[in-house]
Design a protein around this motif. Structure first.
Motif, PDB file in Angstrom:
ATOM      1  N   ALA A  86       0.799  -1.221   0.000  1.00 34.80           N
ATOM      2  CA  ALA A  86       0.000   0.000   0.000  1.00 34.80           C
ATOM      3  C   ALA A  86       0.833   1.274   0.000  1.00 34.80           C
ATOM      4  O   ALA A  86       0.302   2.354  -0.243  1.00 34.80           O
ATOM      5  N   ASN A  87       2.115   1.171   0.293  1.00 35.92           N
ATOM      6  CA  ASN A  87       2.963   2.360   0.467  1.00 35.92           C
ATOM      7  C   ASN A  87       2.262   3.367   1.369  1.00 35.92           C
ATOM      8  O   ASN A  87       2.169   4.561   1.067  1.00 35.92           O
ATOM      9  N   ALA A  88       1.767   2.865   2.503  1.00 33.56           N
ATOM     10  CA  ALA A  88       1.084   3.690   3.496  1.00 33.56           C
ATOM     11  C   ALA A  88       1.829   3.590   4.827  1.00 33.56           C
ATOM     12  O   ALA A  88       2.366   2.534   5.169  1.00 33.56           O
ATOM     13  N   CYS A  89       1.873   4.692   5.558  1.00 36.33           N
ATOM     14  CA  CYS A  89       2.605   4.757   6.842  1.00 36.33           C
ATOM     15  C   CYS A  89       4.083   4.438   6.616  1.00 36.33           C
ATOM     16  O   CYS A  89       4.705   3.734   7.404  1.00 36.33           O
ATOM     17  N   THR A  90       4.630   4.974   5.553  1.00 36.79           N
ATOM     18  CA  THR A  90       6.019   4.701   5.172  1.00 36.79           C
ATOM     19  C   THR A  90       6.887   5.957   5.203  1.00 36.79           C
ATOM     20  O   THR A  90       8.026   5.938   4.729  1.00 36.79           O
ATOM     21  N   GLY A  91       6.358   7.064   5.725  1.00 39.28           N
ATOM     22  CA  GLY A  91       7.143   8.255   5.968  1.00 39.28           C
ATOM     23  C   GLY A  91       7.703   8.910   4.715  1.00 39.28           C
ATOM     24  O   GLY A  91       7.170   8.773   3.605  1.00 39.28           O
ATOM     25  N   ALA A  92       8.828   9.600   4.926  1.00 40.39           N
ATOM     26  CA  ALA A  92       9.443  10.361   3.844  1.00 40.39           C
ATOM     27  C   ALA A  92       9.907   9.450   2.711  1.00 40.39           C
ATOM     28  O   ALA A  92       9.829   9.817   1.538  1.00 40.39           O
TER      29      ALA A  92
END
Length: 408
Positions: A86-92
């Motif tokens: 999901a590329n979610a909650c992955t920061g910068a």
């Protein structure tokens, strides 16, 4: 040919690349073990673009990138989407990866970066395997063939058991207009704009601001009226592209055939929404709730969605339990005012509540009806003009099993 300017016909055997000037494709790049996991949609011309997104306060990196792209000119020419992550909650780093996906596909297609959108779906909290993604973007190609469209539809799936595609054609300004959609979603489904992605293409010429209004109108009455499990995802997105290749005069609310376009968009979104609800994780039955008699449509839709979202209603449908009290309770806690003395409830053809009191009915008739794969619950809440429909699914043992072992 289309019979008349007002007719809308459903077309079988076509999907996302059916409208003129669109191409699509999908490949396996290695995010998932074997299945296709990277998809591409391309418009030959810059297309008017509109989107609606999850209301979850935690939003995945691709949403920020896509919002930025659309904000430049309200136009797009390409969409790159991956599944399995999901590329979610992955920061910068996750944001940088989403921007890199946009940059790579723009370079590949020789378009400006802001003409590309990015979407992702899958496991939350893990960085994308960018080496695999880079290889996939180099490899993926888009074509106007049915096979390539199917590859795209497969590439966006996660726990889905089936692809979700639909296409309609109509005549506007004596031009043949096609509108197609594909979607993914099976669990984590409770959109306010779940993990749910919907992509719509049309060769109609539509003014961008009008397209945004049309999409919101349609989503509120379709995708936002489905629920599987009450969870709203970090990655939800419904995106529409209108490239004008059909050659019609520009559509906007003042156009004499605007309502026909809206009707077709509602049909596409409605089809996809029902497919998502029917394919809910572990589901065996589609539940449709139809509510009438409220003060306004919004109230009717709220009651309907409360019914199909109730865990007790969902489990009663799964177990073929004629427990109408669960439906009545859901109506009561929906937050929508109604006159209980006017309330009636029908489960399929059987009236179980009339004027707020239990009706005289055969419980076996309800049990027999609940054995069907598509269940309809009708509620009349009074004498108002409001109407609304929502879709959901039953809650089964398999739902628990699928989500208990999603990452293991």
């Amino acid at each position: 040919m289309i019979a008349s300017a007002s007719s809308i016909q459903k077309v079988t055997g076509f999907n996302i690349a059916a409208p003129k000037g669109f191409r699509a494709g999908g490949v396996h790049c290695g995010i998932k073990h074997k299945k296709l996991d990277l998809g591409l949609v391309v418009s030959d011309l810059p297309a008017s673009a509109a989107a609606v997104y999850t209301t979850n306060q935690i939003q995945a990196a691709p949403l920020f990138v896509t919002k930025e792209s659309i904000s430049k000119e309200q136009k797009l020419q390409a969409l790159i989407v991956n599944s399995g992550n999901a590329n979610a909650c992955t920061g910068a780093q996750g944001l940088a990866d989403a921007y890199e996906m946009r940059s790579l596909i723009a370079q590949k297609l020789s378009i400006s970066e802001h003409m590309a959108a990015v979407a992702s779906t899958g496991v939350i909290g893990e960085l994308l395997p960018m080496d695999a993604v880079r290889t996939g973007i180099r490899t993926v190609e888009a074509y106007a063939s049915l096979k390539s469209s199917i590859d795209f539809s497969q590439s966006i799936l996660t726990t889905d058991t089936v692809m979700k595609n639909t296409t309609y054609r109509m005549a506007l300004d004596d031009k043949e207009i096609t509108i197609s959609g594909t979607a993914k979603g099976s669990g984590m489904i409770h959109p306010n704009m779940a993990t749910m992605l919907g992509f719509i293409t049309t060769d109609a010429n539509v003014e961008p601001a009008a397209l945004q209004g049309a999409l919101k109108y349609a989503v509120d009455r379709t995708f936002n009226c489905i629920t599987v499990d009450g969870d709203t995802s970090t990655n939800d997105m419904v995106l529409i592209l209108a490239n004008g290749c059909a050659g019609n005069s520009q559509l906007q609310p003042q156009h004499k055939e605007w309502s026909t376009f809206i009707e077709a968009l509602l049909l596409v979104c409605g089809d996809l929404g029902k497919m998502i609800a029917k394919d809910g994780e572990g589901a065996t039955k589609l539940i449709e709730a139809v509510v009438t008699g409220t003060e306004d449509d919004e109230g009717a839709r709220k009651i309907a969605k409360t019914i199909v979202g109730s865990p007790l209603v969902k489990t009663a449908v799964f177990g073929c339990d004629a427990n109408w009290g669960r439906v009545m309770a859901a109506v009561g806690y929906s937050g929508v005012p109604f006159n209980i003395g006017s309330l009636s409830i029908c489960i399929g053809p059987v009236c179980v509540v009339k004027d707020g009191m239990p009706a005289d009915f055969s419980e076996q008739d309800v049990i027999d009806y609940l054995k069907h794969h598509e269940i309809k619950i009708e509620v009349n809440a009074g004498n108002g003009s409001g109407t609304g429909t929502a879709w959901g699914c039953d809650l089964t043992y398999d739902y628990v099993q699928i989500n208990a072992s999603y990452r293991t």
